[in-house]
Design a protein around this motif. Structure first.
Motif, mmCIF file in Angstrom:
data_model
loop_
_atom_site.group_PDB
_atom_site.id
_atom_site.type_symbol
_atom_site.label_atom_id
_atom_site.label_comp_id
_atom_site.label_asym_id
_atom_site.label_seq_id
_atom_site.Cartn_x
_atom_site.Cartn_y
_atom_site.Cartn_z
ATOM 1 N N GLN A 711 0.826 -1.221 0.000
ATOM 2 C CA GLN A 711 0.000 0.000 0.000
ATOM 3 C C GLN A 711 0.856 1.265 0.000
ATOM 4 O O GLN A 711 0.555 2.226 -0.706
ATOM 5 C CB GLN A 711 -0.932 0.014 1.219
ATOM 6 N N LYS A 712 1.913 1.274 0.799
ATOM 7 C CA LYS A 712 2.767 2.464 0.871
ATOM 8 C C LYS A 712 3.399 2.779 -0.476
ATOM 9 O O LYS A 712 3.447 3.938 -0.910
ATOM 10 C CB LYS A 712 3.863 2.258 1.920
ATOM 11 N N GLU A 713 3.905 1.742 -1.145
ATOM 12 C CA GLU A 713 4.577 1.958 -2.420
ATOM 13 C C GLU A 713 3.612 2.470 -3.476
ATOM 14 O O GLU A 713 3.929 3.411 -4.229
ATOM 15 C CB GLU A 713 5.233 0.654 -2.893
ATOM 16 N N VAL A 714 2.410 1.886 -3.532
ATOM 17 C CA VAL A 714 1.406 2.323 -4.508
ATOM 18 C C VAL A 714 0.987 3.758 -4.217
ATOM 19 O O VAL A 714 0.849 4.589 -5.127
ATOM 20 C CB VAL A 714 0.194 1.376 -4.505
ATOM 21 N N ALA A 715 0.768 4.083 -2.936
ATOM 22 C CA ALA A 715 0.377 5.440 -2.573
ATOM 23 C C ALA A 715 1.465 6.437 -2.970
ATOM 24 O O ALA A 715 1.163 7.545 -3.447
ATOM 25 C CB ALA A 715 0.096 5.515 -1.072
ATOM 26 N N ALA A 716 2.725 6.069 -2.777
ATOM 27 C CA ALA A 716 3.815 6.971 -3.153
ATOM 28 C C ALA A 716 3.829 7.227 -4.662
ATOM 29 O O ALA A 716 4.045 8.360 -5.111
ATOM 30 C CB ALA A 716 5.148 6.383 -2.696
ATOM 31 N N ARG A 717 3.581 6.179 -5.451
ATOM 32 C CA ARG A 717 3.552 6.358 -6.913
ATOM 33 C C ARG A 717 2.414 7.287 -7.320
ATOM 34 O O ARG A 717 2.570 8.152 -8.194
ATOM 35 C CB ARG A 717 3.392 5.000 -7.602
ATOM 36 N N LEU A 718 1.256 7.121 -6.686
ATOM 37 C CA LEU A 718 0.112 7.957 -7.030
ATOM 38 C C LEU A 718 0.325 9.403 -6.586
ATOM 39 O O LEU A 718 -0.083 10.336 -7.297
ATOM 40 C CB LEU A 718 -1.159 7.385 -6.393
ATOM 41 N N ARG A 719 0.946 9.605 -5.433
ATOM 42 C CA ARG A 719 1.228 10.982 -5.002
ATOM 43 C C ARG A 719 2.167 11.665 -5.983
ATOM 44 O O ARG A 719 1.992 12.850 -6.305
ATOM 45 C CB ARG A 719 1.843 10.973 -3.605
ATOM 46 N N LYS A 720 3.164 10.937 -6.445
ATOM 47 C CA LYS A 720 4.103 11.510 -7.406
ATOM 48 C C LYS A 720 3.407 11.846 -8.712
ATOM 49 O O LYS A 720 3.684 12.868 -9.347
ATOM 50 C CB LYS A 720 5.246 10.524 -7.644
ATOM 51 N N GLN A 721 2.462 10.997 -9.109
ATOM 52 C CA GLN A 721 1.757 11.209 -10.374
ATOM 53 C C GLN A 721 0.745 12.338 -10.282
ATOM 54 O O GLN A 721 0.615 13.151 -11.208
ATOM 55 C CB GLN A 721 1.050 9.908 -10.778
ATOM 56 N N LEU A 722 0.047 12.443 -9.144
ATOM 57 C CA LEU A 722 -1.053 13.406 -9.021
ATOM 58 C C LEU A 722 -0.616 14.751 -8.459
ATOM 59 O O LEU A 722 -1.310 15.756 -8.662
ATOM 60 C CB LEU A 722 -2.157 12.822 -8.137
ATOM 61 N N GLY A 723 0.479 14.795 -7.730
ATOM 62 C CA GLY A 723 0.908 16.042 -7.122
ATOM 63 C C GLY A 723 -0.103 16.538 -6.104
ATOM 64 O O GLY A 723 -0.563 15.789 -5.244
ATOM 65 N N ARG A 725 -3.089 17.691 -6.923
ATOM 66 C CA ARG A 725 -4.448 17.679 -7.501
ATOM 67 C C ARG A 725 -5.421 16.844 -6.701
ATOM 68 O O ARG A 725 -6.633 16.994 -6.824
ATOM 69 C CB ARG A 725 -4.388 17.163 -8.936
ATOM 70 N N ALA A 726 -4.927 15.930 -5.894
ATOM 71 C CA ALA A 726 -5.806 15.064 -5.106
ATOM 72 C C ALA A 726 -5.046 14.618 -3.859
ATOM 73 O O ALA A 726 -3.822 14.715 -3.775
ATOM 74 C CB ALA A 726 -6.251 13.851 -5.923
ATOM 75 N N THR A 727 -5.795 14.118 -2.879
ATOM 76 C CA THR A 727 -5.209 13.627 -1.635
ATOM 77 C C THR A 727 -5.154 12.111 -1.669
ATOM 78 O O THR A 727 -6.178 11.456 -1.908
ATOM 79 C CB THR A 727 -6.041 14.085 -0.426
ATOM 80 N N VAL A 728 -3.974 11.565 -1.431
ATOM 81 C CA VAL A 728 -3.780 10.114 -1.478
ATOM 82 C C VAL A 728 -3.495 9.615 -0.067
ATOM 83 O O VAL A 728 -2.584 10.115 0.613
ATOM 84 C CB VAL A 728 -2.618 9.732 -2.413
ATOM 85 N N THR A 729 -4.276 8.669 0.404
ATOM 86 C CA THR A 729 -4.061 8.052 1.713
ATOM 87 C C THR A 729 -4.000 6.548 1.543
ATOM 88 O O THR A 729 -4.662 5.983 0.659
ATOM 89 C CB THR A 729 -5.184 8.406 2.697
ATOM 90 N N ASP A 730 -3.194 5.906 2.371
ATOM 91 C CA ASP A 730 -3.099 4.448 2.301
ATOM 92 C C ASP A 730 -3.452 3.842 3.651
ATOM 93 O O ASP A 730 -3.493 4.533 4.673
ATOM 94 C CB ASP A 730 -1.691 4.012 1.865
ATOM 95 N N LEU A 731 -3.698 2.545 3.649
ATOM 96 C CA LEU A 731 -4.199 1.859 4.831
ATOM 97 C C LEU A 731 -3.195 1.895 5.973
ATOM 98 O O LEU A 731 -3.572 2.043 7.136
ATOM 99 C CB LEU A 731 -4.544 0.409 4.474
ATOM 100 N N THR A 732 -1.901 1.755 5.672
ATOM 101 C CA THR A 732 -0.900 1.773 6.739
ATOM 102 C C THR A 732 -0.867 3.134 7.422
ATOM 103 O O THR A 732 -0.669 3.216 8.635
ATOM 104 C CB THR A 732 0.487 1.443 6.170
ATOM 105 N N GLN A 733 -1.054 4.181 6.669
ATOM 106 C CA GLN A 733 -1.101 5.535 7.241
ATOM 107 C C GLN A 733 -2.337 5.713 8.110
ATOM 108 O O GLN A 733 -2.290 6.285 9.197
ATOM 109 C CB GLN A 733 -1.085 6.552 6.101
ATOM 110 N N THR A 734 -3.476 5.191 7.654
ATOM 111 C CA THR A 734 -4.729 5.363 8.384
ATOM 112 C C THR A 734 -4.738 4.571 9.673
ATOM 113 O O THR A 734 -5.322 5.004 10.672
ATOM 114 C CB THR A 734 -5.913 4.933 7.498
#
Length: 879
Positions: A711-723, A725-734
């Motif tokens: 989950q962390k790795e996928v969330a990091a990729r999406l944050r890099k892609q979206l900047g 423009r959107a808020t990305v949260t993952d299960l480990t963070q929550t």
């Protein structure tokens, strides 16, 4: 005399002494371990509460007061480490022109921050892009204005006109709820949400912007005063300090006590941790004490014979008492020291420290308490029975067989049935809808615990044990025929004799069987509770986050469902769009979620417990079959007296004209929980129907399924892609943010400690008592050999007893453990959010525990077989 007696005990009664030592050591180790762990857990809750707060106090200067004098007063307050002034001004709106398009927002807030604010309060602001100082836009504001670092933003202030500033960076405000709280207002009067539009500016810029605008001054405070380790005591200390400051200011200051609010929540969790200790730890200590008593009781006949021999040889009762006290002291002191060593080793292995993370004073206190408890158990198990026999048993009594053949007093008065009825009554009262195990009124220093709720599980445990004892005695007394048939494959011609021996020894056998059942029930209930707790903590995190990874779009963004394709980065299995709107039912504004009923379960977990009036699949099928179907909260059903099929008219905003329009739905079921939804009232409907009714299929969030991994790795990729423009949260963070401070306790370590002790107790209850009982019957086996019994028949007699003990103990323990687990989870409902639909049973651990118990019983049986097959002449000579 004492030296000779002690030497004789170690040479000839080594097995009995070692078994008693093991029981004392387990009791001491369990109490010392869990007590130290409880203290360390409370301290960790206090520390987590302190760490969770960025600004401990937000002190608001009241109108007419001198801000400089107020700042000086706060800085002189004992325990204050840092105090800086922060200016707040309300804006009527922000504007920005980007690429020829002008965007305008609604009302917002402007904050004036002094230099070095971020270093003093690092938890308040998190940089996303651009510089970390200067004029900073909150992420939502940047999205609303389509602004980025380098853009120019206009700020409108009442009475000050429009001022333009150059944007230096975009930030996130993790603690916006507390930052923009209404200081001094009760919780129910606080804003429902922080402002969407926020601009942070340096203090000098703020002063020039607000020269002619109304301004509120707050003093943000970081404290460095040492706090008690217990959250309740820490809460009282912080609250009193805040009240003292308000009193010394003579009404010029009002304190927003963020630290006190965090500790207020933690103190309730600390009491629940204490409940867990009592529910899960005390039975283990009691069981270890009972095991010690049973071990001592296994040699009761021999002890009475030894006392009779000593009395015949002229020893006075005082001398015999001193010898019994010597044995109790040996068992208590050596067993206590061993137990403390086991506890220290357990802490070192499981938690990295012998103290379990507790302070030195608390650690030593618990070790002393555990040692004293071990000494008391040794006294009660060894010395007290010896004194009782010395006063009530004569020398002639020791030569009589079959003493005390009548029924125990508790069987005659039906104590077991009374305990079970009492358990049911207490459980029924303590599991009612309006019952609260822990009552901690918000903001009130006093807290209360309904300790009488412990009676339910305690009475069940005791009553079930006595009932099992009764049934075992009845079965062994009146079931000789069945016992003979069961033992015949192992004992052949001695089947009747074996049945008679089992029936004659029904009391010690029933004691051993009940002890094993209680040990197994302790292991079952503890393991099941811990597994269920872990399961529900994961469910809570998934409910809050929505899925493994969630991409939340900013309000007003017209992101279509087709954008899900761009989110399928490496590691993503499925992306599910989720609409989020707001709708009025009557005068009540609620969240409205539009879902795709056929695919929503592919990205998130929907449990039947989340719904009423049908399971998850059933209600999703209703939404798919009837597009205008609507799932509503139970509160809404009650408030509007809804029945299935009723029409529910919701007023939703039309995306084309921004006006509210009435859209008819039909009530199809009740939804209590839903991924990403709030805890209060909301609606769930078919996404296509919502899109058609509102004229927009804009998505509020994308639920991203990663298969439960990375989950962390996928969330990091999406944050890099979206900047931004959107808020990305993952299960480990929550998991780390939504859980209470109770879930921050290292329950995994506690589980390892408890379950390891449970396995040892089960093995000890199954093996030690049987082994000692068989050792005390060597004369019986020797006489049977003289009378012609073969080794195969003697082996069959021992194995029959062992198998009956294992089968009865495991079966009875499993039933008692299941009932206890159900009761524990129901009574401790406050620990679970949401409550579980079913218990989580750790099959692998229970199999390990059962295997350990069976192996211990068989080992004891094999040892007994070895002794039984010794030459009868040698055995009789030794005896």
């Amino acid at each position: 005399m004492f030296t000779s007696w002690a030497g004789g005990l170690t040479r000839h009664r080594a097995g009995r002494l070692l078994a008693a030592l093991a029981g004392i050591a387990l009791a001491v180790a369990l109490v010392a371990s869990l007590g130290s762990f409880l203290t360390a857990s409370k301290a960790s809750m206090t520390q987590r509460a302190v760490r969770s707060v960025a600004a401990d106090w937000q002190v608001e200067v009241q109108p007419g007061a001198d801000p400089d004098a107020a700042l000086s007063l706060v800085r002189r307050t004992p325990g204050v480490h840092t105090a800086v002034p922060v200016g707040l001004a309300r804006s009527t709106g922000f504007t920005a022109t980007v690429q020829g398009s002008t965007q305008t927002t609604g009302p917002g807030m402007v904050l004036g921050l002094p230099g070095g604010y971020r270093s003093r309060f690092p938890g308040e602001i998190r940089s996303l892009t651009g510089r970390t100082t200067g004029v900073l836009l909150a992420q939502q504001t940047a999205s609303n204005l389509h602004a980025a670092p380098g853009a120019t933003v206009g700020i409108r202030l009442p009475g000050a006109g429009l001022h333009k500033v150059h944007v230096d960076g975009v930030v996130d405000l993790p603690q916006a709820d507390s930052l923009f709280q209404k200081i001094g207002a009760p919780p129910q009067s606080q804003p429902a949400a922080p402002p969407d539009n926020v601009v942070l500016v340096p203090a000098a810029t703020f002063a020039s912007l607000t020269a002619h605008a109304p301004v509120t001054t707050q003093i943000h405070v970081a404290r460095d005063a040492s706090l008690p380790s217990d959250p309740a005591s820490a809460f009282t200390s912080v609250t009193r300090a805040a009240h003292n400051l308000e009193a010394r200011s003579s009404g010029a200051l009002v304190v927003g006590d963020n630290l006190g609010a965090a500790l207020d929540s933690a103190r309730q969790d600390a009491l629940y941790a204490q409940m867990l200790f009592l529910f899960l730890g005390v039975p283990g200590a009691v069981l270890a004490a009972a095991l010690t008593a049973a071990v001592a009781g296994a040699g009761g006949e021999r002890r009475r014979q030894e006392q009779a021999l000593l009395r015949l040889r002229g020893l006075r009762p005082r001398q015999i008492t001193a010898l019994a006290g010597l044995e109790a002291a040996l068992v208590g002191v050596i067993g206590g020291v061993l137990g403390l060593g086991i506890a220290a080793l357990t802490g070192r292995i499981a938690f990295g420290a012998a103290s379990f993370g507790a302070s030195a004073a608390s650690w030593v206190l618990w070790y002393v308490v555990a040692f004293v408890l071990g000494a008391a158990v040794a006294t009660g198990a060894v010395l007290v029975p010896a004194l009782r026999d010395l006063r009530s048993v004569t020398v002639a009594d020791t030569r009589r067989a079959g003493r005390g053949s009548g029924s125990p007093w508790w069987m005659r008065c039906g104590l077991d049935f009374m305990l079970l009825i009492g358990s049911w009554l207490v459980f029924r009262a303590s599991s009612g809808n309006q019952y609260a195990l822990v009552l901690a009124p918000e903001g009130v220093p006093s807290i209360s615990v309904s300790y009488w709720a412990f009676l339910g599980p305690a009475l069940l445990w005791a009553g079930a044990a006595l009932l099992m004892w009764r049934l075992t005695l009845l079965a062994l007394a009146h079931g000789r025929g069945v016992l003979a048939r069961v033992s015949r494959p192992l004992t052949a011609a001695l089947a009747g004799t074996t049945a008679a021996v089992l029936s004659r020894r029904r009391r010690p056998l029933a004691r051993s069987l009940v002890l094993l059942a209680l040990a197994v029930s302790f292991a079952v209930s503890t393991a099941t509770f811990n597994a269920t707790y872990k399961q529900q903590a994961e469910v809570d995190a998934r409910l809050t986050n929505g899925a493994d990874v969630t991409v939340t779009e900013p309000p007003g963004a017209a992101t279509p469902p087709g954008a899900a394709g761009a989110l399928k980065v490496s590691g993503v299995r499925h992306v599910e769009p989720l609409q989020h709107r707001f709708a009025y039912v009557g005068a009540d504004l609620q969240d409205l979620y539009g879902v795709r009923p056929n695919t929503i379960a592919s990205a998130t977990s929907l449990q039947d417990a989340y719904f009423s009036g049908g399971g998850a699949r059933t209600l999703m099928r209703r939404l798919a079959q009837r597009p205008d179907a609507l799932l509503v909260s139970a509160e809404t059903v009650k408030d509007f007296q809804l029945s299935p099929g009723d029409t529910v008219n919701l007023r939703v905003q039309d995306s084309r004209g921004k006006a509210l329009r009435t859209v008819p739905f039909h009530y199809a079921g009740v939804v209590k929980e839903f991924p990403t939804a709030p805890k209060d009232s909301f609606f769930v409907a078919d996404a296509s129907y919502v899109a058609k009714a509102t004229g927009s299929d804009a998505v509020g969030a994308f639920l991203v399924d990663t298969g439960g991994t990375h989950q962390k790795e996928v969330a990091a990729r999406l944050r890099k892609q979206l900047g931004t423009r959107a808020t990305v949260t993952d299960l480990t963070q929550t998991r780390g943010t939504v859980g209470t401070s109770l879930t921050s306790v290292d329950l995994a370590g506690l589980t390892r400690v408890e379950l390891a002790f449970a396995v040892l107790l089960a093995a000890g209850a199954g093996g030690l008592v049987l082994a000692l009982g068989l050792a005390e019957r060597r004369r019986t086996f020797a006489v049977a050999t003289v009378l012609g019994a073969t080794r195969r028949q003697l082996r069959g007699m021992v194995l029959t007893e062992a198998l009956l003990l294992a089968a009865g103990g495991l079966t009875g323990g499993a039933l008692i453990g299941w009932a206890l687990s159900e009761m524990l989870v129901k009574v401790l409902t406050g620990v679970f959010d949401p409550p579980p639909t079913a218990l989580s049973v750790p099959g692998a651990y229970l199999a390990l525990m059962a295997t350990a118990a069976v192996v211990a019983v068989l080992a004891a049986a094999l040892n007994g077989i070895r002794r039984a097959t010794r030459p009868a002449v040698e055995e009789l000579r030794d005896l």
